[in-house]
Design a protein around this motif. Structure first.
Motif, PDB file in Angstrom:
ATOM      1  N   LYS A  71       1.545 -19.610 -15.397  1.00 26.92           N
ATOM      2  CA  LYS A  71       0.775 -20.169 -14.289  1.00 26.92           C
ATOM      3  C   LYS A  71      -0.570 -19.447 -14.168  1.00 26.92           C
ATOM      4  O   LYS A  71      -1.602 -20.084 -14.001  1.00 26.92           O
ATOM      5  N   LEU A  72      -0.552 -18.111 -14.262  1.00 27.91           N
ATOM      6  CA  LEU A  72      -1.793 -17.342 -14.222  1.00 27.91           C
ATOM      7  C   LEU A  72      -2.721 -17.751 -15.356  1.00 27.91           C
ATOM      8  O   LEU A  72      -3.926 -17.913 -15.170  1.00 27.91           O
ATOM      9  N   LEU A  73      -2.156 -17.899 -16.529  1.00 36.48           N
ATOM     10  CA  LEU A  73      -2.944 -18.263 -17.695  1.00 36.48           C
ATOM     11  C   LEU A  73      -3.575 -19.638 -17.508  1.00 36.48           C
ATOM     12  O   LEU A  73      -4.764 -19.829 -17.726  1.00 36.48           O
ATOM     13  N   ASN A  74      -2.763 -20.581 -17.076  1.00 35.08           N
ATOM     14  CA  ASN A  74      -3.241 -21.958 -16.921  1.00 35.08           C
ATOM     15  C   ASN A  74      -4.286 -22.084 -15.821  1.00 35.08           C
ATOM     16  O   ASN A  74      -5.233 -22.842 -15.938  1.00 35.08           O
ATOM     17  N   GLU A  75      -4.098 -21.343 -14.738  1.00 34.37           N
ATOM     18  CA  GLU A  75      -5.035 -21.420 -13.623  1.00 34.37           C
ATOM     19  C   GLU A  75      -6.219 -20.487 -13.813  1.00 34.37           C
ATOM     20  O   GLU A  75      -7.168 -20.530 -13.051  1.00 34.37           O
ATOM     21  N   ASN A  76      -6.141 -19.611 -14.829  1.00 35.13           N
ATOM     22  CA  ASN A  76      -7.235 -18.702 -15.153  1.00 35.13           C
ATOM     23  C   ASN A  76      -7.610 -17.839 -13.951  1.00 35.13           C
ATOM     24  O   ASN A  76      -8.775 -17.702 -13.607  1.00 35.13           O
ATOM     25  N   LEU A  77      -6.607 -17.245 -13.282  1.00 35.62           N
ATOM     26  CA  LEU A  77      -6.827 -16.493 -12.061  1.00 35.62           C
ATOM     27  C   LEU A  77      -7.170 -15.031 -12.284  1.00 35.62           C
ATOM     28  O   LEU A  77      -7.510 -14.342 -11.342  1.00 35.62           O
ATOM     29  N   LEU A  78      -7.072 -14.526 -13.499  1.00 36.79           N
ATOM     30  CA  LEU A  78      -7.395 -13.140 -13.785  1.00 36.79           C
ATOM     31  C   LEU A  78      -8.294 -13.101 -15.005  1.00 36.79           C
ATOM     32  O   LEU A  78      -7.973 -13.695 -16.032  1.00 36.79           O
ATOM     33  N   LYS A  79      -9.418 -12.418 -14.864  1.00 34.77           N
ATOM     34  CA  LYS A  79     -10.378 -12.344 -15.955  1.00 34.77           C
ATOM     35  C   LYS A  79     -10.533 -10.889 -16.379  1.00 34.77           C
ATOM     36  O   LYS A  79     -10.351  -9.987 -15.576  1.00 34.77           O
ATOM     37  N   ILE A  80     -10.890 -10.681 -17.633  1.00 35.21           N
ATOM     38  CA  ILE A  80     -11.179  -9.352 -18.148  1.00 35.21           C
ATOM     39  C   ILE A  80     -12.601  -9.406 -18.683  1.00 35.21           C
ATOM     40  O   ILE A  80     -12.898 -10.174 -19.599  1.00 35.21           O
ATOM     41  N   SER A  81     -13.482  -8.599 -18.103  1.00 33.48           N
ATOM     42  CA  SER A  81     -14.880  -8.611 -18.537  1.00 33.48           C
ATOM     43  C   SER A  81     -15.005  -8.063 -19.950  1.00 33.48           C
ATOM     44  O   SER A  81     -14.107  -7.387 -20.460  1.00 33.48           O
ATOM     45  N   ASN A  82     -16.109  -8.354 -20.573  1.00 34.14           N
ATOM     46  CA  ASN A  82     -16.381  -7.861 -21.916  1.00 34.14           C
ATOM     47  C   ASN A  82     -16.367  -6.331 -21.927  1.00 34.14           C
ATOM     48  O   ASN A  82     -15.798  -5.714 -22.824  1.00 34.14           O
ATOM     49  N   HIS A  83     -16.964  -5.720 -20.915  1.00 38.19           N
ATOM     50  CA  HIS A  83     -16.983  -4.255 -20.807  1.00 38.19           C
ATOM     51  C   HIS A  83     -15.558  -3.703 -20.703  1.00 38.19           C
ATOM     52  O   HIS A  83     -15.206  -2.734 -21.385  1.00 38.19           O
ATOM     53  N   ALA A  84     -14.735  -4.329 -19.860  1.00 34.02           N
ATOM     54  CA  ALA A  84     -13.353  -3.867 -19.690  1.00 34.02           C
ATOM     55  C   ALA A  84     -12.562  -4.029 -20.984  1.00 34.02           C
ATOM     56  O   ALA A  84     -11.765  -3.155 -21.346  1.00 34.02           O
TER      57      ALA A  84
END
Length: 131
Positions: free
Chosen positions: A42-55
């Motif tokens: 569900k998280l993946l599909n809804e794209n609710l968490l992002k990881i920045s390029n720096h992170a």
């Protein structure tokens, strides 16, 4: 390392830059399935968490591996911080620390235990401890 990473992707399993590039190329195929729990999907599909390029670079450099269940815990912590009105949060989890931009649901940097020693965390308005 010449390929750019798109901000806003959530990756299953262990997170390494090589895996990111592999997952990114596979994500374009319609038969690609994501392993993990229903909540993780569900998280993946809804794209609710992002990881920045720096992170992503810091995770790679510091040898930090994030499993699917840890990503779910991080998302839950971000939701709690958002409910309290936080903008920039420090998430302490086992032997790592993450700085998260709460409104954008984006991990902006990551540190392992060694990087946390004698470090001062600035420009945060909340801290969440996950055991």
């Amino acid at each position: 390392m010449s390929e750019r990473m798109t901000i806003g992707q959530l990756y299953s399993g262990t997170l390494h830059l090589a895996a990111i590039h592999r997952d990114r190329s596979q994500a374009h195929s319609p038969s690609h399935s994501t392993p993990g729990s229903g909540e993780f999907r569900k998280l993946l599909n809804e794209n609710l968490l992002k990881i920045s390029n720096h992170a992503a670079k810091r995770l790679e450099q510091r040898g930090i591996e994030l499993e699917a269940d840890q990503l779910v815990q991080i998302h839950s912590a971000i939701e709690k911080a958002a409910a309290k009105g936080s903008k920039e949060s420090l998430i302490l989890m086992k032997d790592m620390a993450l700085i998260v931009n709460v409104p954008n649901r984006t991990v902006v940097t990551a540190m392992n235990g060694k990087a946390m020693v004698d470090n001062v965390f600035t420009q945060i308005d909340s801290a969440i401890i996950i055991s």
